[in-house]
Design a protein around this motif. Structure first.
Motif, mmCIF file in Angstrom:
data_model
loop_
_atom_site.group_PDB
_atom_site.id
_atom_site.type_symbol
_atom_site.label_atom_id
_atom_site.label_comp_id
_atom_site.label_asym_id
_atom_site.label_seq_id
_atom_site.Cartn_x
_atom_site.Cartn_y
_atom_site.Cartn_z
ATOM 1 N N SER A 151 0.851 -1.189 0.000
ATOM 2 C CA SER A 151 0.000 0.000 0.000
ATOM 3 C C SER A 151 0.885 1.236 0.000
ATOM 4 O O SER A 151 1.841 1.328 0.788
ATOM 5 C CB SER A 151 -0.911 -0.007 1.235
ATOM 6 O OG SER A 151 -1.555 1.243 1.378
ATOM 7 N N GLU A 152 0.547 2.173 -0.896
ATOM 8 C CA GLU A 152 1.301 3.429 -1.008
ATOM 9 C C GLU A 152 0.303 4.579 -1.002
ATOM 10 O O GLU A 152 -0.874 4.400 -1.328
ATOM 11 C CB GLU A 152 2.082 3.477 -2.327
ATOM 12 C CG GLU A 152 2.869 2.212 -2.632
ATOM 13 C CD GLU A 152 3.681 2.322 -3.925
ATOM 14 O OE1 GLU A 152 4.069 3.458 -4.302
ATOM 15 O OE2 GLU A 152 3.926 1.279 -4.551
ATOM 16 N N PHE A 153 0.777 5.758 -0.660
ATOM 17 C CA PHE A 153 -0.073 6.950 -0.822
ATOM 18 C C PHE A 153 0.838 8.153 -1.036
ATOM 19 O O PHE A 153 1.535 8.587 -0.117
ATOM 20 C CB PHE A 153 -0.970 7.159 0.404
ATOM 21 C CG PHE A 153 -2.009 8.243 0.187
ATOM 22 C CD1 PHE A 153 -2.987 8.108 -0.799
ATOM 23 C CD2 PHE A 153 -1.996 9.404 0.950
ATOM 24 C CE1 PHE A 153 -3.934 9.110 -1.011
ATOM 25 C CE2 PHE A 153 -2.934 10.418 0.742
ATOM 26 C CZ PHE A 153 -3.912 10.254 -0.236
ATOM 27 N N HIS A 154 0.852 8.640 -2.284
ATOM 28 C CA HIS A 154 1.726 9.768 -2.619
ATOM 29 C C HIS A 154 1.152 10.495 -3.817
ATOM 30 O O HIS A 154 0.162 10.041 -4.425
ATOM 31 C CB HIS A 154 3.166 9.298 -2.903
ATOM 32 C CG HIS A 154 3.225 8.097 -3.806
ATOM 33 N ND1 HIS A 154 3.101 8.166 -5.170
ATOM 34 C CD2 HIS A 154 3.359 6.774 -3.506
ATOM 35 C CE1 HIS A 154 3.176 6.963 -5.695
ATOM 36 N NE2 HIS A 154 3.325 6.082 -4.705
ATOM 37 N N ASP A 169 5.210 2.614 1.313
ATOM 38 C CA ASP A 169 4.969 1.322 1.981
ATOM 39 C C ASP A 169 4.314 1.606 3.322
ATOM 40 O O ASP A 169 4.950 2.118 4.234
ATOM 41 C CB ASP A 169 6.288 0.557 2.178
ATOM 42 C CG ASP A 169 6.039 -0.871 2.655
ATOM 43 O OD1 ASP A 169 4.864 -1.300 2.716
ATOM 44 O OD2 ASP A 169 7.036 -1.560 2.961
ATOM 45 N N ARG A 170 3.023 1.291 3.403
ATOM 46 C CA ARG A 170 2.298 1.523 4.652
ATOM 47 C C ARG A 170 1.391 0.340 4.935
ATOM 48 O O ARG A 170 1.188 -0.527 4.070
ATOM 49 C CB ARG A 170 1.472 2.819 4.572
ATOM 50 C CG ARG A 170 0.351 2.749 3.553
ATOM 51 C CD ARG A 170 -0.573 3.971 3.569
ATOM 52 N NE ARG A 170 -1.627 3.808 2.570
ATOM 53 C CZ ARG A 170 -2.650 4.643 2.407
ATOM 54 N NH1 ARG A 170 -2.749 5.738 3.159
ATOM 55 N NH2 ARG A 170 -3.570 4.412 1.505
ATOM 56 N N LEU A 211 -2.669 2.157 -4.376
ATOM 57 C CA LEU A 211 -2.097 3.508 -4.396
ATOM 58 C C LEU A 211 -2.987 4.481 -3.629
ATOM 59 O O LEU A 211 -2.623 5.632 -3.417
ATOM 60 C CB LEU A 211 -1.899 3.966 -5.848
ATOM 61 C CG LEU A 211 -0.931 3.083 -6.651
ATOM 62 C CD1 LEU A 211 -0.824 3.558 -8.094
ATOM 63 C CD2 LEU A 211 0.459 3.054 -6.007
ATOM 64 N N SER A 212 -4.169 4.033 -3.255
ATOM 65 C CA SER A 212 -5.071 4.796 -2.384
ATOM 66 C C SER A 212 -6.164 3.829 -1.943
ATOM 67 O O SER A 212 -6.445 2.844 -2.641
ATOM 68 C CB SER A 212 -5.709 5.988 -3.111
ATOM 69 O OG SER A 212 -6.571 5.540 -4.146
#
Ligand SMILES: O=c1[nH]c(=O)c2[nH]c(=O)[nH]c2[nH]1
Length: 287
Positions: A151-154, A169-170, A211-212
């Protein structure tokens, strides 16, 4: 200004949260059905609101009694049970024109023939009936899932108040509430449909490199519709159960993605749906 400027608005009434447990006693083993049933009726109910004339009111106590009496005949699925109740209230009561029956089913996993342990996650249904058409929505609530990576968020919009660091990486965790609308209320294998839809939801959550949470939500709903022809629409409500990496540097310790603070509030709340092109009109489904 006269009294006539003020009208009775929309109204409904019913018995909320009738807790019902049914035990099916087979010779060698028992089955448990553990439900929370809420009924809501609407119709010609102006008199009771305006004058207290209750001639058209089927008491909420009677609604509760009906739930227990119908349970004596068995509960093959919460959808079939809710359909039977909704149709009965409208078809047998002249003043009642609409019924909504919402049922939550708590799941019990078997430990032994007569022993069970309560599982997390709730199976749900909401059935509506207006004397002509019935709608069936099935779903899950509080189905808690977590991915520890993937999981990413950017790349988000930022302004002078933005402090959130970008992450590649979360942890992604949520308690899924999902409601899926059946294209038809005709009799079907409600239990298989539910089991498979719930399985596809969870598998899509696990498989999707996120990605979200919004993207994951869409992937979950889409997966269900791709695999379950009998379904027309899926709506999801996903709280983002944030896990914050704890700064251990004051203790001269590193933290390579191992120790997290699991915050319970506030939480992001991501909501949305997917609908099949050409799906039948929802009618009262989301009432
Ligand atoms: O998946 C996410 N979607 C958001 O809209 C959002 N906003 C935020 O602070 N974190 C996240 N994560």
């Amino acid at each position: 200004m006269t009294d006539h400027d003020i009208r009775l608005g929309d109204n409904q009434y019913g018995k909320a949260e009738t807790r019902l447990v049914r035990v099916d006693r087979h010779d060698d083993r028992h089955e448990v059905t553990d439900l929370n049933v809420s009924t809501a009726l609407a119709g010609d109910l102006a008199a009771t609101h305006l004058t207290g004339d209750n001639a058209g009111v089927l008491p909420t106590d009677t609604q509760k009694n009906t739930v227990f009496a119908f349970a004596r005949d068995g509960i093959s699925s919460i959808e079939a049970f809710a359909l039977r109740l909704a149709r009965h209230f409208v078809d047998a009561t002249p003043t009642i024109h609409r019924a909504r029956v919402r049922i939550e089913q708590y799941s019990w996993a078997r430990v032994a023939d007569h022993s069970f342990v309560r599982d997390s996650g709730t199976r749900t249904t909401t059935v509506t009936y207006d004397g002509t058409a019935a709608t069936v929505v099935s779903g899950v609530d509080d189905l808690v899932v977590m991915n520890t990576t993937g999981s990413e968020f950017h790349g988000f919009h930022s302004d002078r108040y933005t402090t959130l660091p970008e992450t590649h990486d979360r942890i992604l965790a949520t308690a899924v509430r999902a409601d899926w609308r059946h294209a038809s209320a005709a009799d079907t294998d409600w239990n298989t449909s539910h089991r498979e839809a719930a399985r596809h939801l969870v598998e899509a959550f696990a498989d999707t490199h996120s990605l979200s949470l919004q993207q994951t939500l869409h992937a979950m709903g889409e997966r269900v519709l791709r695999h379950r022809e009998e379904l027309a629409e899926v709506r999801l409500s996903l709280p983002n159960k944030h896990h914050f990496l704890v700064d251990l540097s004051p203790f001269e310790l590193d933290n390579p993605g191992e120790v997290f603070f699991a915050a319970d509030r506030p939480y992001g709340l991501i909501e949305g749906g997917v609908v099949r092109d050409g799906a039948p009109d929802p009618g009262l489904a989301w009432w």
